[in-house]
Motif scaffolding. Structure first.
Motif, PDB file in Angstrom:
ATOM      1  N   GLN A  29       7.007 -46.738 -18.798  1.00 51.51           N
ATOM      2  CA  GLN A  29       5.850 -46.149 -19.460  1.00 51.51           C
ATOM      3  C   GLN A  29       4.629 -47.060 -19.422  1.00 51.51           C
ATOM      4  N   LYS A  30       4.843 -48.349 -19.409  1.00 49.01           N
ATOM      5  CA  LYS A  30       3.710 -49.270 -19.420  1.00 49.01           C
ATOM      6  C   LYS A  30       3.885 -50.423 -18.443  1.00 49.01           C
ATOM      7  N   GLY A  31       4.780 -50.268 -17.476  1.00 48.10           N
ATOM      8  CA  GLY A  31       5.134 -51.357 -16.580  1.00 48.10           C
ATOM      9  C   GLY A  31       4.011 -51.870 -15.714  1.00 48.10           C
ATOM     10  N   LEU A  32       3.311 -50.992 -14.973  1.00 47.23           N
ATOM     11  CA  LEU A  32       2.291 -51.458 -14.032  1.00 47.23           C
ATOM     12  C   LEU A  32       1.122 -52.136 -14.736  1.00 47.23           C
ATOM     13  N   ALA A  33       0.588 -51.482 -15.752  1.00 44.87           N
ATOM     14  CA  ALA A  33      -0.543 -52.058 -16.477  1.00 44.87           C
ATOM     15  C   ALA A  33      -0.138 -53.343 -17.193  1.00 44.87           C
ATOM     16  N   LEU A  34       1.059 -53.335 -17.773  1.00 46.88           N
ATOM     17  CA  LEU A  34       1.518 -54.508 -18.509  1.00 46.88           C
ATOM     18  C   LEU A  34       1.824 -55.660 -17.561  1.00 46.88           C
ATOM     19  N   GLN A  35       2.386 -55.350 -16.403  1.00 43.84           N
ATOM     20  CA  GLN A  35       2.662 -56.398 -15.427  1.00 43.84           C
ATOM     21  C   GLN A  35       1.358 -57.052 -14.953  1.00 43.84           C
ATOM     22  N   ALA A  36       0.330 -56.250 -14.700  1.00 43.54           N
ATOM     23  CA  ALA A  36      -0.964 -56.790 -14.282  1.00 43.54           C
ATOM     24  C   ALA A  36      -1.587 -57.632 -15.394  1.00 43.54           C
ATOM     25  N   PHE A  37      -1.455 -57.179 -16.618  1.00 46.57           N
ATOM     26  CA  PHE A  37      -1.978 -57.914 -17.774  1.00 46.57           C
ATOM     27  C   PHE A  37      -1.312 -59.278 -17.898  1.00 46.57           C
ATOM     28  N   LEU A  38       0.016 -59.302 -17.836  1.00 49.08           N
ATOM     29  CA  LEU A  38       0.741 -60.562 -17.949  1.00 49.08           C
ATOM     30  C   LEU A  38       0.465 -61.478 -16.766  1.00 49.08           C
ATOM     31  N   ALA A  39       0.276 -60.893 -15.582  1.00 42.79           N
ATOM     32  CA  ALA A  39      -0.030 -61.700 -14.402  1.00 42.79           C
ATOM     33  C   ALA A  39      -1.366 -62.414 -14.560  1.00 42.79           C
ATOM     34  N   ARG A 132       3.469 -57.664 -27.164  1.00 46.29           N
ATOM     35  CA  ARG A 132       4.378 -58.628 -27.777  1.00 46.29           C
ATOM     36  C   ARG A 132       5.802 -58.085 -27.856  1.00 46.29           C
ATOM     37  N   LYS A 133       5.933 -56.810 -28.141  1.00 46.86           N
ATOM     38  CA  LYS A 133       7.263 -56.202 -28.206  1.00 46.86           C
ATOM     39  C   LYS A 133       7.928 -56.227 -26.830  1.00 46.86           C
ATOM     40  N   THR A 134       7.179 -55.849 -25.809  1.00 43.24           N
ATOM     41  CA  THR A 134       7.726 -55.861 -24.458  1.00 43.24           C
ATOM     42  C   THR A 134       8.057 -57.278 -24.021  1.00 43.24           C
ATOM     43  N   TRP A 135       7.205 -58.232 -24.379  1.00 43.27           N
ATOM     44  CA  TRP A 135       7.448 -59.629 -24.033  1.00 43.27           C
ATOM     45  C   TRP A 135       8.761 -60.123 -24.635  1.00 43.27           C
TER      46      TRP A 135
END
Length: 232
Positions: A29-39, A132-135
């Motif tokens: 549900q939030k993988g691509l955007a979250l991956q780019a954010f963390l990167a 933070r939850k995903t992290w």
């Protein structure tokens, strides 16, 4: 194996960073955007709040595949208050890997210059509660048991700390190098040296230029008073 200590002296290794990022991207549900954010945190040493408010216009890409980020000051993470840099907009170099990620995310969602880069696909903002939850979930899945029981990677900002530590360790550690890292990280040089002291190479006794130090600290030779002839 990465030495486990406290958050000030122990940093995620490249293996651990990539493992957590891979796990975080598995959230459909939030993988691509979250991956780019963390990167962006892992590769440009941004504070999470700085990354979260990045807009397309803040990214300057050049022909060789690299670029720059114009990072605007935001509320800083715990323990990172640095009054010397408060309110300063800074330019942070973008490596080719991060440039490709940002460009792909901008194209994928057909973003305009004023659009925020890191927004969930359903249009909802990427809040601190969400990342933070995903992290935490990704950290549990990626790290080993003895690492989970330590402070290692407890907060998302651990990605930033790992990048700063890598910048410091992979350089000549001259004054110019340390100042450049401090500027990219948005910290003063004294604060950087204090927080990442264990990343700085300590010179041996033979490497210290004692003669130059003594010369610099030496007092000037006393001058003889000039005698003046008296009038008769």
């Amino acid at each position: 194996m990465t030495a486990v200590g406290n958050e000030q002296t122990s940093y995620l290794s490249d293996r651990q960073c990539f493992a957590i990022l891979d796990r975080a991207s598995e959230d459909l549900q939030k993988g691509l955007a979250l991956q780019a954010f963390l990167a962006s945190i892992a590769l440009a040493a941004l504070r999470p709040e700085e990354a979260r408010v990045l807009r397309v216009r803040d990214v300057e890409l050049v022909d060789d595949g690299t670029g720059w980020l114009m990072v605007h000051p935001q509320a800083q993470e715990r323990g990172e208050k640095d009054s010397d840099r408060a309110g300063t907009v800074r330019r942070v170099p973008v490596c080719r890997e991060l440039a490709a990620i940002l460009q792909e995310e901008t194209t994928r969602r057909d973003l305009r210059p004023d659009d925020a880069i890191f927004v969930l696909d359903n249009g909802r903002p990427l809040t601190a509660q969400v990342y933070r939850k995903t992290w935490q979930q990704a950290r549990v899945a990626a790290l080993q048991a003895h690492e989970l029981n330590s402070p290692l990677g407890r907060h998302v900002s651990a990605l930033r700390d790992a990048r700063i530590a890598a910048w410091l360790k992979n350089g000549d550690q001259t004054a110019g190098h340390i100042l450049a890292v401090a500027e990219c990280a948005g910290m003063s040089a004294p604060r950087l040296a204090e927080r990442f002291a264990n990343c700085l190479r300590k010179p041996t006794r033979d490497e210290i230029p004692w003669a130059r130090l003594e010369a610099a600290l030496a007092l000037p030779e006393p001058t003889q008073p000039t005698s003046t002839a008296r009038r008769p």
